[in-house]
Design a protein around this motif. Structure first.
Motif, PDB file in Angstrom:
ATOM      1  N   PRO A 185     -35.048 -30.126 -30.126  1.00 22.68           N
ATOM      2  CA  PRO A 185     -36.087 -29.402 -30.992  1.00 22.68           C
ATOM      3  C   PRO A 185     -36.877 -28.780 -29.665  1.00 22.68           C
ATOM      4  O   PRO A 185     -37.991 -29.401 -29.126  1.00 22.68           O
ATOM      5  CB  PRO A 185     -36.775 -30.083 -31.374  1.00 22.68           C
ATOM      6  N   GLY A 186     -38.130 -27.673 -29.723  1.00 22.31           N
ATOM      7  CA  GLY A 186     -38.844 -26.906 -29.255  1.00 22.31           C
ATOM      8  C   GLY A 186     -38.156 -26.220 -27.266  1.00 22.31           C
ATOM      9  O   GLY A 186     -39.429 -26.682 -26.758  1.00 22.31           O
ATOM     10  N   GLY A 187     -36.983 -26.542 -27.133  1.00 22.84           N
ATOM     11  CA  GLY A 187     -36.097 -26.738 -25.834  1.00 22.84           C
ATOM     12  C   GLY A 187     -36.270 -28.435 -25.129  1.00 22.84           C
ATOM     13  O   GLY A 187     -36.472 -28.872 -25.920  1.00 22.84           O
ATOM     14  N   GLY A 230     -35.077 -36.157 -26.518  1.00 23.17           N
ATOM     15  CA  GLY A 230     -35.629 -37.530 -26.062  1.00 23.17           C
ATOM     16  C   GLY A 230     -37.001 -37.846 -25.846  1.00 23.17           C
ATOM     17  O   GLY A 230     -37.690 -38.843 -25.562  1.00 23.17           O
ATOM     18  N   LEU A 231     -37.533 -36.726 -26.293  1.00 22.26           N
ATOM     19  CA  LEU A 231     -39.532 -37.199 -26.489  1.00 22.26           C
ATOM     20  C   LEU A 231     -39.676 -37.070 -27.802  1.00 22.26           C
ATOM     21  O   LEU A 231     -41.255 -37.663 -28.184  1.00 22.26           O
ATOM     22  CB  LEU A 231     -40.367 -36.167 -26.091  1.00 22.26           C
ATOM     23  N   ASN A 232     -38.265 -37.551 -29.205  1.00 21.10           N
ATOM     24  CA  ASN A 232     -38.761 -37.486 -30.374  1.00 21.10           C
ATOM     25  C   ASN A 232     -39.571 -36.827 -30.901  1.00 21.10           C
ATOM     26  O   ASN A 232     -40.468 -36.981 -31.489  1.00 21.10           O
ATOM     27  CB  ASN A 232     -38.853 -39.212 -30.436  1.00 21.10           C
ATOM     28  N   ARG A 233     -39.122 -35.280 -30.378  1.00 17.36           N
ATOM     29  CA  ARG A 233     -40.209 -34.181 -31.111  1.00 17.36           C
ATOM     30  C   ARG A 233     -39.469 -33.670 -31.908  1.00 17.36           C
ATOM     31  O   ARG A 233     -37.982 -33.602 -32.001  1.00 17.36           O
ATOM     32  CB  ARG A 233     -40.108 -33.501 -29.942  1.00 17.36           C
ATOM     33  N   VAL A 234     -39.858 -32.753 -33.207  1.00 17.87           N
ATOM     34  CA  VAL A 234     -39.801 -32.012 -33.558  1.00 17.87           C
ATOM     35  C   VAL A 234     -40.786 -30.482 -34.081  1.00 17.87           C
ATOM     36  O   VAL A 234     -41.701 -30.878 -33.477  1.00 17.87           O
ATOM     37  CB  VAL A 234     -39.208 -32.440 -35.269  1.00 17.87           C
ATOM     38  N   ALA A 235     -39.590 -29.897 -33.654  1.00 17.18           N
ATOM     39  CA  ALA A 235     -40.628 -28.667 -34.255  1.00 17.18           C
ATOM     40  C   ALA A 235     -40.264 -27.619 -35.585  1.00 17.18           C
ATOM     41  O   ALA A 235     -38.742 -27.937 -35.332  1.00 17.18           O
ATOM     42  CB  ALA A 235     -40.321 -27.688 -32.784  1.00 17.18           C
ATOM     43  N   THR A 243     -32.526 -30.993 -34.250  1.00 18.41           N
ATOM     44  CA  THR A 243     -31.675 -29.187 -33.571  1.00 18.41           C
ATOM     45  C   THR A 243     -31.475 -28.266 -34.590  1.00 18.41           C
ATOM     46  O   THR A 243     -31.386 -28.633 -35.328  1.00 18.41           O
ATOM     47  CB  THR A 243     -30.242 -30.379 -32.799  1.00 18.41           C
ATOM     48  N   VAL A 244     -30.957 -26.605 -34.031  1.00 19.69           N
ATOM     49  CA  VAL A 244     -30.996 -25.869 -34.484  1.00 19.69           C
ATOM     50  C   VAL A 244     -29.667 -25.206 -33.794  1.00 19.69           C
ATOM     51  O   VAL A 244     -29.008 -25.248 -32.648  1.00 19.69           O
ATOM     52  CB  VAL A 244     -31.863 -24.963 -33.845  1.00 19.69           C
ATOM     53  N   LEU A 245     -29.257 -24.409 -34.517  1.00 16.26           N
ATOM     54  CA  LEU A 245     -27.760 -23.836 -34.057  1.00 16.26           C
ATOM     55  C   LEU A 245     -28.511 -22.335 -34.212  1.00 16.26           C
ATOM     56  O   LEU A 245     -29.204 -22.269 -34.954  1.00 16.26           O
ATOM     57  CB  LEU A 245     -26.299 -23.944 -35.017  1.00 16.26           C
ATOM     58  N   CYS A 246     -28.495 -21.823 -32.714  1.00 15.20           N
ATOM     59  CA  CYS A 246     -29.609 -20.479 -31.864  1.00 15.20           C
ATOM     60  C   CYS A 246     -27.535 -19.737 -31.819  1.00 15.20           C
ATOM     61  O   CYS A 246     -27.334 -19.622 -31.170  1.00 15.20           O
ATOM     62  CB  CYS A 246     -30.206 -21.033 -31.081  1.00 15.20           C
ATOM     63  N   VAL A 247     -28.196 -18.097 -32.662  1.00  8.64           N
ATOM     64  CA  VAL A 247     -27.417 -17.689 -32.218  1.00  8.64           C
ATOM     65  C   VAL A 247     -27.686 -16.241 -30.576  1.00  8.64           C
ATOM     66  O   VAL A 247     -29.173 -15.479 -31.487  1.00  8.64           O
ATOM     67  CB  VAL A 247     -27.014 -16.686 -33.134  1.00  8.64           C
ATOM     68  N   HIS A 248     -27.529 -15.806 -30.092  1.00 13.07           N
ATOM     69  CA  HIS A 248     -28.165 -15.426 -29.186  1.00 13.07           C
ATOM     70  C   HIS A 248     -27.268 -14.255 -28.453  1.00 13.07           C
ATOM     71  O   HIS A 248     -26.009 -14.160 -28.920  1.00 13.07           O
ATOM     72  CB  HIS A 248     -28.876 -16.101 -27.963  1.00 13.07           C
ATOM     73  N   ALA A 249     -27.482 -13.137 -27.367  1.00 14.61           N
ATOM     74  CA  ALA A 249     -26.801 -12.501 -26.731  1.00 14.61           C
ATOM     75  C   ALA A 249     -25.829 -13.790 -26.309  1.00 14.61           C
ATOM     76  O   ALA A 249     -26.228 -14.382 -25.390  1.00 14.61           O
ATOM     77  CB  ALA A 249     -28.002 -11.616 -25.739  1.00 14.61           C
ATOM     78  N   ARG A 250     -24.862 -12.570 -25.470  1.00  8.71           N
ATOM     79  CA  ARG A 250     -23.898 -13.259 -24.886  1.00  8.71           C
ATOM     80  C   ARG A 250     -23.980 -13.831 -23.359  1.00  8.71           C
ATOM     81  O   ARG A 250     -24.749 -12.928 -22.435  1.00  8.71           O
ATOM     82  CB  ARG A 250     -22.498 -11.933 -24.840  1.00  8.71           C
ATOM     83  N   ARG A 251     -23.797 -15.252 -23.248  1.00 10.41           N
ATOM     84  CA  ARG A 251     -23.850 -15.948 -22.000  1.00 10.41           C
ATOM     85  C   ARG A 251     -22.129 -16.279 -21.840  1.00 10.41           C
ATOM     86  O   ARG A 251     -21.395 -16.292 -22.476  1.00 10.41           O
ATOM     87  CB  ARG A 251     -24.827 -16.712 -22.409  1.00 10.41           C
ATOM     88  N   CYS A 252     -22.631 -16.448 -20.633  1.00 11.09           N
ATOM     89  CA  CYS A 252     -21.223 -17.509 -20.151  1.00 11.09           C
ATOM     90  C   CYS A 252     -21.855 -19.733 -20.892  1.00 11.09           C
ATOM     91  O   CYS A 252     -22.267 -20.110 -20.427  1.00 11.09           O
ATOM     92  CB  CYS A 252     -21.469 -17.613 -18.677  1.00 11.09           C
TER      93      CYS A 252
END
Length: 593
Positions: free
Chosen positions: A113-115, A120-125, A325-334
């Protein structure tokens, strides 16, 4: 064994199915749909899940599928759907989003969440914020979290980093391994942490919806049921209609993301309805993710779904929830990186160094091709014998190089070749020396200078061909001149040594002559001094009174002159003087008497 487990589990399921009226009241404005009221996940072990699953699956508690790896297709295709669902109260319409992701190893990631560091920071976003950070083309919420402390729940692996280890809690999992394989099901802690083919993406859900194309919800109840949750029992969590989120895959190995709009108890789908909907759309394996007010879909970093949480302070509006957490579809990466032996190409695939292969360039090519007779296969590729190189050790070191890795330079001269293993020089005809730096000695020619010239008067011949009467180059003339001088000096030195040896044998040495001369001079000086001393002694007054002399007999008449002159020829004794001895007779002690 499976029958025994079923007999044991069904009473437990009864505890997990209290009436809907016993559910805890929801917080105002929040559409909470949590599977457990205390903690997260069942308390039993992975072994129990394995032992109690249907016999047809054997000991495997997971399904693995080879992921799509096509490069010519778009990263993903997303569609909005509206479908009719038949329920106990009749038919209702449900809308949502289905996104089919190609080449998921390089186009799909689990984001904190948030990057990085969010768990670890117990963060939500909000999903929008995380999608903005991750450059997501499409994004939807994923794992569960603690609504009181914002703690990420279950296992989390993001971009190859282990973010959270659930210590073996048995909830349904979705992951992508480094070789691109898709994994759905229940995992032990050891399987989560294994490094031979590690997870590069991993997230936990609750309830395995489809297993190998069949609805698997009842079996999941046996595996995951433990305690009631905030909105009711585990069975209520399964049966209630609500907003839902799920992830699965189709027969081509493409990942399928599904988000259902709804509100708990009002609209949406139950998990059984969601599983049947996915099955009808060609999904093979799928798990359920966080739903209710957490269910969110973002397209091009913009909210595209209809949230069920009421906004504060004005409850007339609906707002997207901050989630984990988030499932992210992005441009192709290795996807898992390219390690030490590759770089990420423009296509999003690793371009491996020669001799390496695999999705992350972590497998030596020699595992498949071998290293021939001049090398062995190691974790770092072929280890070649000295003098050999190439990805399969089939090439001799290039000219001028030798040794291990062909990294040493030969020092051979005059066109000589170098042994690729030891670096020893093989001289061309006419040359010799460790580095082939010398022309053959005078009178010799050919390979290794092993042939003797056959020229008249032992004249010089060509060092290469052995031909006589050849014009000598300046360098050869200089060498011959130097050699002649050297020979002359050696001959003169030898002659002088021979002469000195002969002189030492026939004559005394200078030192001996000197000693002899000094000895003679001292001897002469001694004799001279002796003669002078003797002469001096004779002329000394002491010499007229000798201490001892021989006696001579002298007639008394000669001594007494008066007697002799008065009576010539007579004596008092009457003895004639003619009878006496001669006056020249001398007596000595040694004379006869």
């Amino acid at each position: 064994m499976a029958t025994v487990c079923l007999l044991f589990v069904w009473p437990l399921l009864g505890l997990c199915v209290p009436l809907h009226a016993s559910e805890s009241p929801r917080s105002p404005g929040l559409d909470l749909l949590l599977p457990y009221s205390n903690g997260h996940g069942p308390a039993h072990s992975h072994r129990r899940v394995r032992d109690c699953q249907p016999l047809l699956y054997g000991n495997s508690t997971q399904q693995t599928w080879t992921a799509d790896s096509s490069q010519d297709a778009e990263e993903a295709e997303s569609r909005v759907f509206v479908t009719s669902v038949k329920g106990p109260s009749g038919t209702r319409w449900v809308n949502g989003h289905m996104t089919v992701v190609s080449d998921p190893l390089r186009t799909l990631s689990v984001l904190e969440p948030g990057g990085p560091g969010g768990c670890g920071l117990n963060r939500v976003a909000p999903v929008e914020q995380t999608a903005q950070w991750g450059g997501c083309l499409f994004a939807q919420n994923a794992g569960f979290f603690n609504t009181s402390f914002q703690e990420c729940l279950g296992n989390v692996v993001s971009e190859g980093r282990l973010v959270r280890n659930s210590r073996g809690i048995q909830n349904a999992q979705f992951g992508i391994r480094s070789d691109g394989s898709l994994v759905f099901g229940y995992l032990s802690e050891e399987e989560v942490l294994q490094q031979k083919n590690p997870f590069v993406q991993l997230v936990s859900g609750v309830v395995w919806l489809l297993r190998d194309g069949q609805v698997y919800i009842d079996q999941s109840l046996q595996a995951e049921c433990d305690k009631t949750q905030m909105t009711g029992a585990f069975r209520y969590f399964v049966d209630v209609i609500s907003a839902r989120t799920a992830v699965g895959h189709d027969a081509a190995g493409r990942v399928v993301l599904v988000q259902i709009d709804g509100q708990t108890g009002v609209r949406g789908m139950s998990l059984v309805e969601l599983a049947n909907f996915l099955k009808e759309n060609g999904v093979i394996n799928a798990i359920n993710l966080d739903g209710g007010g957490s269910s969110t879909f973002v397209r091009n970093r913009t909210l595209a779904s209809y949230p069920s949480d009421h906004c504060a302070p004005d409850g007339r509006w609906r707002c997207a929830r901050s989630v984990s957490t988030v499932l992210c579809v992005h441009a192709r990466r290795c996807g898992a990186g390219c390690g030490e032996h590759g770089v990420c190409g423009r296509s999003g695939r690793c371009e491996c160094e020669r001799g390496w292969s695999g999705e992350t360039c972590d497998r030596p090519q020699c595992e498949a091709d071998g290293c021939g007779t001049h090398g062995i296969c190691t974790r770092k590729g072929c280890a070649c014998d000295a003098g050999w190189t190439g990805h399969n050790c089939s090439q001799v070191c290039s000219s001028g190089l030798f040794g291990d890795g062909c990294n040493q330079t030969c020092s051979c001269l005059n066109g000589a070749t170098c042994d690729p293993v030891h670096g020893l020089c093989s001289c061309t005809p006419g040359f010799t020396g460790d580095k082939c730096e010398n022309v053959c000695p005078v009178g010799w020619f050919g390979a290794s200078c092993s042939e003797e010239c056959n020229c008249s008067h032992s004249c010089h011949c060509d060092a290469l061909s052995g031909r006589c009467n050849v014009s000598l180059p300046p360098e050869t003339r200089r060498r011959l001149d130097s050699a002649g001088k050297c020979v002359a000096k050696q001959m003169f030195k030898s002659w002088r040594q021979d002469e000195e040896t002969k002189l030492e044998q026939r004559y005394l040495s200078e030192r001996s002559w000197l000693i002899l001369s000094l000895s003679m001079a001292l001897l002469l000086l001694f004799f001279s001094l002796s003669l002078h001393l003797l002469s001096w002694c004779r002329s000394s007054p002491l010499s007229s009174h000798p201490t001892q002399r021989d006696y001579s007999y002298v007639p008394l008449h000669d001594i007494n002159g008066s007697l002799t002159s008065a009576h010539p020829g007579k004596t008092t004794t009457g003895v004639s003087h003619t009878d006496s001895d001669s006056e020249d007779e001398v007596w000595s002690p040694n004379s006869d008497r």
